[in-house]
Design a protein around this motif. Structure first.
Motif, PDB file in Angstrom:
ATOM      1  N   HIS A   6       1.056 -21.784  14.008  1.00  0.00           N
ATOM      2  CA  HIS A   6       1.567 -22.848  14.723  1.00  0.00           C
ATOM      3  C   HIS A   6       2.015 -24.121  14.070  1.00  0.00           C
ATOM      4  O   HIS A   6       1.070 -24.418  13.196  1.00  0.00           O
ATOM      5  CB  HIS A   6       0.581 -23.345  15.756  1.00  0.00           C
ATOM      6  CG  HIS A   6       0.116 -22.274  16.905  1.00  0.00           C
ATOM      7  ND1 HIS A   6       0.594 -21.657  17.903  1.00  0.00           N
ATOM      8  CD2 HIS A   6      -0.892 -21.324  16.710  1.00  0.00           C
ATOM      9  CE1 HIS A   6       0.131 -20.678  18.415  1.00  0.00           C
ATOM     10  NE2 HIS A   6      -0.977 -20.604  17.486  1.00  0.00           N
ATOM     11  N   LYS A   7       2.977 -24.561  14.068  1.00  0.00           N
ATOM     12  CA  LYS A   7       3.768 -25.740  13.286  1.00  0.00           C
ATOM     13  C   LYS A   7       3.020 -27.052  13.639  1.00  0.00           C
ATOM     14  O   LYS A   7       2.894 -27.459  15.095  1.00  0.00           O
ATOM     15  CB  LYS A   7       5.196 -25.784  13.336  1.00  0.00           C
ATOM     16  CG  LYS A   7       5.550 -24.551  12.750  1.00  0.00           C
ATOM     17  CD  LYS A   7       7.167 -24.715  12.877  1.00  0.00           C
ATOM     18  CE  LYS A   7       7.961 -23.508  12.222  1.00  0.00           C
ATOM     19  NZ  LYS A   7       7.771 -22.956  10.962  1.00  0.00           N
ATOM     20  N   VAL A  92       0.899 -43.438   2.412  1.00  0.00           N
ATOM     21  CA  VAL A  92       0.694 -42.553   3.717  1.00  0.00           C
ATOM     22  C   VAL A  92       1.675 -41.237   3.279  1.00  0.00           C
ATOM     23  O   VAL A  92       3.090 -41.516   2.925  1.00  0.00           O
ATOM     24  CB  VAL A  92       1.333 -42.870   4.960  1.00  0.00           C
ATOM     25  CG1 VAL A  92       1.249 -42.061   6.130  1.00  0.00           C
ATOM     26  CG2 VAL A  92       0.384 -44.224   5.318  1.00  0.00           C
ATOM     27  N   SER A  93       1.205 -40.008   3.497  1.00  0.00           N
ATOM     28  CA  SER A  93       2.125 -38.813   3.113  1.00  0.00           C
ATOM     29  C   SER A  93       1.917 -37.950   4.395  1.00  0.00           C
ATOM     30  O   SER A  93       0.985 -38.041   4.925  1.00  0.00           O
ATOM     31  CB  SER A  93       1.653 -38.375   1.865  1.00  0.00           C
ATOM     32  OG  SER A  93       0.248 -37.632   1.949  1.00  0.00           O
ATOM     33  N   VAL A  94       3.206 -37.264   4.596  1.00  0.00           N
ATOM     34  CA  VAL A  94       3.063 -36.334   5.549  1.00  0.00           C
ATOM     35  C   VAL A  94       3.649 -35.013   5.143  1.00  0.00           C
ATOM     36  O   VAL A  94       4.667 -34.964   4.275  1.00  0.00           O
ATOM     37  CB  VAL A  94       3.997 -36.865   7.010  1.00  0.00           C
ATOM     38  CG1 VAL A  94       4.137 -35.888   8.044  1.00  0.00           C
ATOM     39  CG2 VAL A  94       3.554 -38.197   7.427  1.00  0.00           C
ATOM     40  N   CYS A  95       3.307 -33.699   5.697  1.00  0.00           N
ATOM     41  CA  CYS A  95       3.818 -32.550   5.433  1.00  0.00           C
ATOM     42  C   CYS A  95       3.778 -31.631   6.636  1.00  0.00           C
ATOM     43  O   CYS A  95       2.757 -31.853   7.560  1.00  0.00           O
ATOM     44  CB  CYS A  95       3.076 -32.063   4.115  1.00  0.00           C
ATOM     45  SG  CYS A  95       1.384 -31.519   4.175  1.00  0.00           S
ATOM     46  N   ASP A  96       4.558 -30.728   6.385  1.00  0.00           N
ATOM     47  CA  ASP A  96       4.558 -29.478   7.591  1.00  0.00           C
ATOM     48  C   ASP A  96       3.558 -28.567   7.109  1.00  0.00           C
ATOM     49  O   ASP A  96       3.396 -28.111   6.018  1.00  0.00           O
ATOM     50  CB  ASP A  96       5.699 -29.025   7.674  1.00  0.00           C
ATOM     51  CG  ASP A  96       6.920 -29.793   8.267  1.00  0.00           C
ATOM     52  OD1 ASP A  96       6.610 -30.648   9.000  1.00  0.00           O
ATOM     53  OD2 ASP A  96       7.891 -29.768   7.740  1.00  0.00           O
ATOM     54  N   VAL A  97       2.605 -28.014   8.021  1.00  0.00           N
ATOM     55  CA  VAL A  97       1.518 -27.419   7.815  1.00  0.00           C
ATOM     56  C   VAL A  97       1.728 -26.188   9.071  1.00  0.00           C
ATOM     57  O   VAL A  97       2.319 -26.551  10.131  1.00  0.00           O
ATOM     58  CB  VAL A  97       0.190 -27.757   7.612  1.00  0.00           C
ATOM     59  CG1 VAL A  97       0.139 -28.719   6.635  1.00  0.00           C
ATOM     60  CG2 VAL A  97      -0.203 -28.433   8.983  1.00  0.00           C
ATOM     61  N   GLU A  98       0.872 -25.131   8.815  1.00  0.00           N
ATOM     62  CA  GLU A  98       0.830 -24.089  10.048  1.00  0.00           C
ATOM     63  C   GLU A  98      -0.572 -23.770  10.029  1.00  0.00           C
ATOM     64  O   GLU A  98      -1.481 -23.615   9.199  1.00  0.00           O
ATOM     65  CB  GLU A  98       1.615 -22.855   9.644  1.00  0.00           C
ATOM     66  CG  GLU A  98       3.228 -23.212   9.666  1.00  0.00           C
ATOM     67  CD  GLU A  98       4.011 -21.762   9.371  1.00  0.00           C
ATOM     68  OE1 GLU A  98       3.370 -20.767   9.992  1.00  0.00           O
ATOM     69  OE2 GLU A  98       4.970 -21.901   9.299  1.00  0.00           O
ATOM     70  N   VAL A  99      -1.168 -23.724  11.174  1.00  0.00           N
ATOM     71  CA  VAL A  99      -2.528 -23.486  11.532  1.00  0.00           C
ATOM     72  C   VAL A  99      -2.482 -22.137  12.276  1.00  0.00           C
ATOM     73  O   VAL A  99      -1.774 -21.804  13.349  1.00  0.00           O
ATOM     74  CB  VAL A  99      -3.183 -24.651  12.234  1.00  0.00           C
ATOM     75  CG1 VAL A  99      -3.093 -25.818  11.505  1.00  0.00           C
ATOM     76  CG2 VAL A  99      -2.421 -24.948  13.573  1.00  0.00           C
ATOM     77  N   LEU A 100      -3.709 -21.842  12.713  1.00  0.00           N
ATOM     78  CA  LEU A 100      -4.080 -20.397  13.181  1.00  0.00           C
ATOM     79  C   LEU A 100      -4.482 -20.821  14.691  1.00  0.00           C
ATOM     80  O   LEU A 100      -4.046 -20.184  15.597  1.00  0.00           O
ATOM     81  CB  LEU A 100      -5.381 -19.552  12.569  1.00  0.00           C
ATOM     82  CG  LEU A 100      -4.903 -18.992  11.206  1.00  0.00           C
ATOM     83  CD1 LEU A 100      -6.280 -18.317  10.738  1.00  0.00           C
ATOM     84  CD2 LEU A 100      -3.809 -18.005  11.482  1.00  0.00           C
ATOM     85  N   ARG A 101      -5.420 -21.903  14.718  1.00  0.00           N
ATOM     86  CA  ARG A 101      -5.678 -22.367  16.164  1.00  0.00           C
ATOM     87  C   ARG A 101      -5.114 -23.464  16.686  1.00  0.00           C
ATOM     88  O   ARG A 101      -5.507 -24.667  16.513  1.00  0.00           O
ATOM     89  CB  ARG A 101      -7.247 -22.436  16.179  1.00  0.00           C
ATOM     90  CG  ARG A 101      -8.021 -21.103  15.779  1.00  0.00           C
ATOM     91  CD  ARG A 101      -9.431 -21.167  15.766  1.00  0.00           C
ATOM     92  NE  ARG A 101      -9.984 -22.193  14.870  1.00  0.00           N
ATOM     93  CZ  ARG A 101     -11.458 -22.465  14.761  1.00  0.00           C
ATOM     94  NH1 ARG A 101     -12.055 -21.926  15.359  1.00  0.00           N
ATOM     95  NH2 ARG A 101     -11.758 -23.294  13.725  1.00  0.00           N
ATOM     96  N   SER A 102      -3.995 -23.339  17.358  1.00  0.00           N
ATOM     97  CA  SER A 102      -3.380 -24.627  17.756  1.00  0.00           C
ATOM     98  C   SER A 102      -4.067 -25.360  18.635  1.00  0.00           C
ATOM     99  O   SER A 102      -3.827 -26.707  18.809  1.00  0.00           O
ATOM    100  CB  SER A 102      -1.944 -23.943  18.626  1.00  0.00           C
ATOM    101  OG  SER A 102      -1.272 -25.254  19.175  1.00  0.00           O
ATOM    102  N   GLU A 103      -4.922 -24.763  19.673  1.00  0.00           N
ATOM    103  CA  GLU A 103      -5.619 -25.697  20.630  1.00  0.00           C
ATOM    104  C   GLU A 103      -6.557 -26.831  20.051  1.00  0.00           C
ATOM    105  O   GLU A 103      -7.050 -27.537  20.458  1.00  0.00           O
ATOM    106  CB  GLU A 103      -6.664 -24.701  21.622  1.00  0.00           C
ATOM    107  CG  GLU A 103      -7.772 -23.889  20.804  1.00  0.00           C
ATOM    108  CD  GLU A 103      -7.074 -22.778  20.057  1.00  0.00           C
ATOM    109  OE1 GLU A 103      -8.017 -22.053  19.595  1.00  0.00           O
ATOM    110  OE2 GLU A 103      -6.151 -22.408  20.118  1.00  0.00           O
TER     111      GLU A 103
END
Length: 105
Positions: A6-7, A92-103
């Motif tokens: 999940h993004k 401050v830095s920001v990056c896109d990540v993907e996670v396994l457990r969106s909740e």
């Protein structure tokens, strides 16, 4: 087996320890459900090299606040933290990540 990811957004805020409570208040206000605070031990910035051992009190001590949150919260968190970072030493830095457990985010 394919895992569904999940993004999300990973926001890292390097800030003087004296401003940490303000950053945490922002995260709470905008529903960021978790974060981690890490000590920054040494680095180099516009003013040159620095080390945690050289710091006297919270004003010169730097911490890193890392959170992963839903992209819908990104703009609000960034706008609110911008005002704080402009008054203190910070970035401050920001990056896109993907996670396994969106909740969890």
């Amino acid at each position: 087996m394919t895992l569904k990811t999940h993004k999300k957004k990973r926001i890292e805020i390097m800030i003087e320890a004296a401003a940490l409570h303000r950053i945490i208040e922002v995260l709470d206000r905008f529903g960021v459900t978790g974060y981690t605070v890490l000590p920054a031990l040494a680095g180099r910035g516009m003013s040159g090299d620095w080390q945690r051992d050289d710091a006297f009190g919270d004003t010169a001590r730097i911490v890193s606040v890392v959170c992963i949150t839903d992209p819908s919260r990104e703009e609000d968190v960034l706008l609110a933290t911008k005002d704080i970072v402009e008054r203190f030493i910070g970035i401050v830095s920001v990056c896109d990540v993907e996670v396994l457990r969106s909740e969890h985010f």
